[in-house]
Design an enzyme around this catalytic site. Sequence first.
Site, PDB file in Angstrom:
ATOM      1  N   GLU A 192     -25.834 -13.065 -18.479  1.00 18.10           N
ATOM      2  CA  GLU A 192     -25.011 -13.103 -19.696  1.00 18.10           C
ATOM      3  C   GLU A 192     -25.805 -12.854 -20.972  1.00 18.10           C
ATOM      4  O   GLU A 192     -26.008 -13.754 -21.797  1.00 18.10           O
ATOM      5  CB  GLU A 192     -24.255 -14.425 -19.784  1.00 18.10           C
ATOM      6  CG  GLU A 192     -23.239 -14.620 -18.671  1.00 18.10           C
ATOM      7  CD  GLU A 192     -22.335 -15.823 -18.891  1.00 18.10           C
ATOM      8  OE1 GLU A 192     -22.528 -16.556 -19.881  1.00 18.10           O
ATOM      9  OE2 GLU A 192     -21.433 -16.038 -18.051  1.00 18.10           O
ATOM     10  N   GLU A 222     -19.908 -15.240 -11.236  1.00 19.58           N
ATOM     11  CA  GLU A 222     -19.385 -16.551 -11.643  1.00 19.58           C
ATOM     12  C   GLU A 222     -17.886 -16.448 -11.832  1.00 19.58           C
ATOM     13  O   GLU A 222     -17.382 -15.465 -12.367  1.00 19.58           O
ATOM     14  CB  GLU A 222     -19.990 -17.029 -12.978  1.00 19.58           C
ATOM     15  CG  GLU A 222     -21.415 -17.480 -12.937  1.00 19.58           C
ATOM     16  CD  GLU A 222     -21.881 -18.021 -14.294  1.00 19.58           C
ATOM     17  OE1 GLU A 222     -21.010 -18.459 -15.094  1.00 19.58           O
ATOM     18  OE2 GLU A 222     -23.090 -17.990 -14.557  1.00 19.58           O
TER      19      GLU A 222
END
Length: 471
Positions: free
Chosen positions: A169, A377
């Site tokens: 991320e 995720e």
Amino acid sequence: MNFNKNFIWGCATSSYQIEGAANEDGKSPSIWDTFTKQPFAIHDGTSGDVACDHYHRYKEDVQLLKNLGVNAYRFSLSWPRLISYTCEKGVIKGTVNEKGFEFYNNLIDELLKNGIEPWITLYHWDLPQALEDYGGWRNRDIMNWSYDYAAEVAKRFSDRVTHFFTINEMPMVLAGYIGWAAPGLNCTQKDHLKIIHNMLLSHGMMNRALHANAKKDIQVGCAHNGLGHFPATDSKEDYDAFVKAMNCIEGNPNAYAPMPGSGKIQMDSLIYYLDPIHFGKYPEQAFEIFKDQMPEIKEGDMEIISTPTEIQAINIYEGRPIASGSAPGVKDDGWHIVPFKPGKDITAAKWPITPKSMNYYFKFISDRYKKPVYVSENGMSNADIVSADGKCHDSQRIDFTSKYFEELSKGIESGADVRGYFHWSLLDNFEWHHGYNERFGLVHVDYETLKRTPKDSYYWYKEIIAESRNK
């Protein structure tokens, strides 16, 4: 659901959120160790000093994974647990911490012994504080520090590990430079674009280091996050509008949403981060919109960034419905975000529940980048408690995950090349600036006793995995 027998089923965690042992066995401080000690930085005033104590309880947690039936576990390495840094005559020098490598070697061996494949993330936000003191992601030299770190990881682990994610991320790493995550700095947009460029360079250098030092064939990618937008209706007009929104790189950094005409970088833009990796260039509109704010691109930079990767991973939780036509007061780009109606279903973290994010978003990514995609995720925060019967009944999480799976299956059926899913998270854990207020785990953790209690969703996920393999 359209998942074949070879589909990867896993769970994910990150080092700072579960390991604890913040000051043990030679680990040096990370930026999150520092940030959590600042007044009011964390909502409940806590830190990851102990977290889930996974450092000492990893064997128990591996058994939870084994009993769940997953065939893969995605975890991150704590960079400051593995390497410490000093500055000698202006040169940054890293020193390997053997005790840190011993921990991960033991974890990898324990996973393999129990039939679980380790998938490693090299960087999940806990930068060594010493490197931040030398400029961290603002310093172009971080690409070289990243190379050395990744090379050491490959030498130690690639005999048993074949899948690596470089950076988790990048947009949320950037959040540390708009004030609300570690290291807690407020930087200019020009700095933000420079930081992104340095992260992309570091991704490329990590990729090169992993491949150059691997002991057998490996697969490398990054784990990106973004809003998984989707068409508001099944009409061609709304689908075309969705594609336009996905290609918009402008936005309000505090709103996680496109905003055509804003002149600001959309913090979690998909194509601004991934086009350089897969195509070797920034989107043309970036130079038109950001002009002299764009980072200096030196000769060879884009070749480093676009070093070939084998896979692409995406963390996905929510998105926004996109419709054709412009919204009032916004530049007419032929699309707009449809506001949610009052009473929209939300998670405990107040994130909207949008299963369709798993369908169109992954098809868009698959079509654009032509790489196998993994859901690295996905999950939800829920108000979970251990009931009087000693169990944790989280029917909302089961409902959430079931709906997301159904839409993911539709995406695969329509051509999205999605090959695996990692549920976030195995354990309730330290949820960054929220502290311990959000519970994302399939396993409940009592933070006083550290007792693990599998939730109803744990057993439901176990059934889904078994059914998929028995097709």
